[in-house]
Design an enzyme around this catalytic site. Structure first.
Site, mmCIF file in Angstrom:
data_model
loop_
_atom_site.group_PDB
_atom_site.id
_atom_site.type_symbol
_atom_site.label_atom_id
_atom_site.label_comp_id
_atom_site.label_asym_id
_atom_site.label_seq_id
_atom_site.Cartn_x
_atom_site.Cartn_y
_atom_site.Cartn_z
ATOM 1 N NE ARG A 67 -3.626 -2.338 2.574
ATOM 2 C CZ ARG A 67 -3.350 -3.538 3.051
ATOM 3 N NH1 ARG A 67 -2.128 -3.769 3.544
ATOM 4 N NH2 ARG A 67 -4.241 -4.503 3.033
ATOM 5 C CE LYS A 84 -8.049 -1.902 4.998
ATOM 6 N NZ LYS A 84 -8.552 -1.965 3.602
ATOM 7 C CG HIS A 115 -5.614 -0.083 -3.040
ATOM 8 N ND1 HIS A 115 -5.033 -0.196 -1.795
ATOM 9 C CD2 HIS A 115 -6.442 -1.145 -3.151
ATOM 10 C CE1 HIS A 115 -5.491 -1.265 -1.175
ATOM 11 N NE2 HIS A 115 -6.358 -1.856 -1.982
ATOM 12 N NE ARG A 166 -2.829 -3.708 -1.654
ATOM 13 C CZ ARG A 166 -2.336 -4.588 -0.793
ATOM 14 N NH1 ARG A 166 -1.012 -4.718 -0.667
ATOM 15 N NH2 ARG A 166 -3.124 -5.345 -0.060
ATOM 16 C CG HIS A 188 -5.687 -9.406 0.868
ATOM 17 N ND1 HIS A 188 -5.939 -9.814 -0.419
ATOM 18 C CD2 HIS A 188 -5.530 -8.049 0.805
ATOM 19 C CE1 HIS A 188 -5.960 -8.771 -1.226
ATOM 20 N NE2 HIS A 188 -5.703 -7.689 -0.510
ATOM 21 C CE1 TYR A 214 1.823 -24.505 7.449
ATOM 22 C CE2 TYR A 214 0.738 -23.407 5.613
ATOM 23 C CZ TYR A 214 1.643 -24.343 6.088
ATOM 24 O OH TYR A 214 2.364 -25.097 5.212
#
Length: 411
Positions: free
Chosen positions: A248, A275, A337, A340, A363, A373
């Protein structure tokens, strides 16, 4: 009976003394010279008491006599003036305490207290945005209201005002902030009910707008325009670095040299700047490292990597990179953005592991087990993927340049 002149001329002596007026009223003159009006009375019969009315000259002879009349009426009614004064003082103390309590429980006071409590959890930009949102959209309507007296219609009035401006996204941020404040009020015992919790479904639906993305087939032209664009070197480098790392723009703007490991070619972004509030490791391609080397030559390896153009001690402003896209003619075709999304599209089409792609984009993983994990997995694969992505972009830019040279040769 005393006269005003006698009272004024009464002088201090070695010992305290008194000058009687009438009906229990007298002037007490202390050795210090202080003069006070006092009233002698009996209540119950046979038990004599003295009540200090006030100090002379703040209280004149005439005013002291008027007070005496009031006191006599109280005694006739069986009220002890001393007890009445204690009760009056207690009432005033309680009133002040209640006023303090009310002042401490207004929405504005609680909102600012809540905001302070969240500062260690939020990035500076987030904290500033929430505070501005509250000050502009909530405090004008709810600021002076007691948090335990706010009703759903009061909250709705604030939200509708924001909606009527056409700022549907801001209306959602406003209800989130109000809800946070009132939930905190309940948690701290300042209120028993959160009226903002009943606001679900009350806001107008907002159309989903996808971030503008340069189509993959137009990337060669974009990369050529960026490379040739008349942009400040810091702006151009920040845009390129953001695209190469698929991060970002805010993460790039606030990046510092302490987060960079050039030997391992890794960028470790702390949780407070992410974020999702989780630390994130970004593999650095050779091309990304080359940009860092360039910035180090320009500004050194201390503090911000991409310092502000006009204020080097501050990061690039929020719109600097977007303005760079405007300068090269892509302001209507791309957002920072959006790159991405472009990375995700191209990497998925190239056959990279979708989980590795999502991890690279940082994310949120909704499955708690998978999230734990993912924190440590896919790094080797992401290292390969990010170098492939950088090589892919470099190849597109090179092919675009070769194509232009062939066209010039043909003419």
């Amino acid at each position: 009976m005393l006269t005003a002149i006698q009272v004024r001329n009464a002088k201090a002596k070695e010992k305290d003394y008194k000058i009687t007026d009438s009906k229990g009223l007298f002037l007490h003159v202390a050795a210090s010279g202080k003069k006070t009006w006092r009233y002698r009375y009996e209540l119950p019969p046979g038990k004599e008491s003295t009540f200090v009315i006030g100090e002379y000259p703040s209280l004149s002879l005439e005013a002291a006599r008027a007070e005496r009349v009031t006191l006599r009426e109280m005694i006739k009614a069986g009220i002890n003036p001393a007890d009445a004064r204690k009760q009056e003082k207690q009432t005033k103390v309680e009133a002040r305490e209640e006023k303090k309590k009310l002042a401490a429980n207004t929405f504005e006071v609680v909102a600012r207290e809540w905001h302070q409590q969240q500062l260690n959890r939020w990035a500076p930009a987030t904290a500033k945005g929430v505070l501005v949102c509250l000050e502009r959209n909530a405090l004008p309507f709810l600021g002076d209201k007691q948090v335990d007296q706010i009703t759903p219609p009061m909250v709705l009035e604030a939200l509708r005002t924001v909606e009527n401006r056409g700022a549907l996204g801001m209306a959602r941020k406003t209800i989130q902030a109000i809800n946070g404040v009132l939930r905190y009020a309940v948690q701290t015992g300042k209120a028993t009910y959160n009226p903002a919790s009943d606001m679900r479904g009350v806001l107008k639906a907002q159309k989903v707008r996808h971030r503008t993305m340069v189509p993959p087939e137009e990337m060669p032209g974009f990369l050529k325009a960026l490379a040739a664009g008349d942009l400040h070197n810091t702006t151009k480098s920040a845009i390129q670095f953001t695209i190469l790392t698929a991060t970002r723009s805010g993460e790039v703007r606030y990046a510092t040299w302490t987060e960079i490991d050039l030997e391992q070619r890794l960028w470790s972004i702390p949780a407070e700047r992410m974020k999702m509030k989780s630390p994130h490791t970004v593999p650095l391609s050779k091309q990304a490292v080359a940009i860092l080397d360039r910035m180090k030559i320009l500004y050194g390896d201390k503090g911000l990597i991409f310092p502000g153009i006009h204020y080097p001690n501050k990061p690039l402003s929020e719109n600097t990179m977007l303005y760079g896209l405007y300068r090269i003619g892509y302001h209507s075709k791309a957002t920072m953005h959006g790159f991405r999304a472009l990375f995700s599209t191209v990497a998925n089409e190239a056959g990279f592991n979708p989980d590795a792609i999502e991890r690279q984009l940082a994310h949120r993983e909704k499955n708690a087990i998978r999230a734990a994990y993912h924190r440590s997995e896919y790094l080797p694969e992401r290292i390969k993927m990010m170098q492939w992505w950088a090589d892919h972009l470099q190849r597109l830019e090179y092919e675009s340049s070769r194509g232009n040279q062939r066209e010039k040769g043909a003419h």
